[in-house]
Design a protein around this motif. Structure first.
Motif, short mmCIF file in Angstrom:
data_model
loop_
_atom_site.label_atom_id
_atom_site.label_comp_id
_atom_site.label_asym_id
_atom_site.label_seq_id
_atom_site.Cartn_x
_atom_site.Cartn_y
_atom_site.Cartn_z
N GLU A 44 0.88 -1.18 0.00
CA GLU A 44 0.00 0.00 0.00
C GLU A 44 0.91 1.23 0.00
O GLU A 44 1.83 1.32 0.81
CB GLU A 44 -0.89 -0.04 1.26
N ASP A 45 0.67 2.15 -0.92
CA ASP A 45 1.57 3.30 -1.01
C ASP A 45 1.20 4.43 -0.05
O ASP A 45 2.02 5.28 0.26
CB ASP A 45 1.64 3.83 -2.45
N GLU A 46 -0.05 4.42 0.44
CA GLU A 46 -0.43 5.47 1.39
C GLU A 46 -0.05 5.04 2.81
O GLU A 46 -0.58 4.07 3.34
CB GLU A 46 -1.93 5.74 1.31
N ASP B 199 -2.75 -3.30 -2.73
CA ASP B 199 -3.47 -2.11 -3.15
C ASP B 199 -3.43 -2.06 -4.67
O ASP B 199 -2.49 -2.58 -5.29
CB ASP B 199 -2.77 -0.88 -2.54
N MET C 99 -4.06 0.94 -6.85
CA MET C 99 -3.46 2.16 -7.41
C MET C 99 -2.12 2.45 -6.73
O MET C 99 -2.07 2.76 -5.54
CB MET C 99 -4.40 3.35 -7.19
N LYS D 221 -12.21 -0.30 0.19
CA LYS D 221 -11.89 0.81 1.10
C LYS D 221 -13.08 1.76 1.18
O LYS D 221 -13.73 1.97 0.16
CB LYS D 221 -10.69 1.59 0.59
CA CA Z 1 -2.88 3.57 -3.50
#
Ligand code: CA
Length: 232
Positions: A8-10, A53, A55, A103
């Motif tokens: 997950e990039d966030e 994730d 995106m 989400k």
């Molecule tokens: Ca993302």
């Protein structure tokens, strides 16, 4: 220790997921890009489950999913999809994911899904000696319940763990109409939060793999308004 990869990039979402998985007794490996995730999968062959994730800044979660599947490793995959991207669910499942969580999700929902998938894929490491041996034969198919493999005319058909479980259920009940709810409960468990549609998506994917002509299925037939049947 049950090890889970969290891609997950966030940062805030990743921390939230990691914290909740750790509270539920999982060990976590974190990645913020798809490239890192694939590298970490190589370095940690004991990872049995991955949360991906969709995106991401580099390669997206679908591509990571595809590459994990292409590696042939037995890993359960749950996609983390955004509510606005309904199509992600189907795309994710078509690339080989076992499940998806939309989400925003609650800690309870997340850990329930992870627990459920862990139960389905089993806690045993890939190399563990099989407890029992067995085969289910339904020519031209042969399901080996020891290796969890399927052959058609002696040719191996690659299945995800979920597809295998659906296939086993069908082959154990030749000629019997199984309702979609029955399949959902047997494969995904009584505590599954998702929609029954996941059964149809998996059946569609299985047909692409097992049918001579997936547009006119002769092995996995539809029982209209009810469910599916394995034609012995
Ligand atoms: Ca993302």
């Amino acid at each position: 220790m049950r090890k889970v990869l969290v891609l997950e990039d966030e940062d805030s979402i990743r921390s939230f997921v990691v914290l909740n998985l750790q509270r539920a007794g999982y060990q976590t490996v974190e990645a913020s890009t798809g490239e890192d995730a694939l590298e970490l999968m190589k370095q940690n062959p004991d990872i049995r489950l991955a949360l991906l994730d969709v995106m991401l800044p580099g390669i997206d979660g679908f591509e990571v999913c595809r590459r994990i599947r292409a590696s042939g490793k037995k890993v359960g995959i749950i996609m983390l999809t955004a509510r606005s991207q309904e199509m992600d669910k189907v795309t994710g499942l078509m690339t080989g994911a076992d499940d998806y969580v939309t989400k925003p999700f609650s800690p309870a929902e997340l850990t329930a899904r992870v627990d459920a998938l862990y139960r389905r894929i089993g806690d045993a490491p890939e190399s563990a000696p099989p407890v029992r041996s067995g085969e289910i034969s339904s020519p031209p198919f042969l399901l080996n319940t020891r290796n969890r493999t399927l052959e058609k005319n002696g040719q191996r058909i690659k299945l995800t763990q979920v597809e295998y479980t659906v296939m086993k259920l069908l082959m154990e009940n030749p000629g019997k109409a199984l309702s979609r709810e029955e399949i959902l409960e047997a494969v995904w468990g009584r505590d599954y939060y998702g929609e029954v549609k996941i059964v149809d998506v998996n059946i569609r994917r299985l047909r692409l793999k097992v049918e001579d002509d997936p547009t006119t299925p002769t092995y996995i037939t539809t029982v209209w308004g009810y469910g599916y049947k394995w034609e012995a």
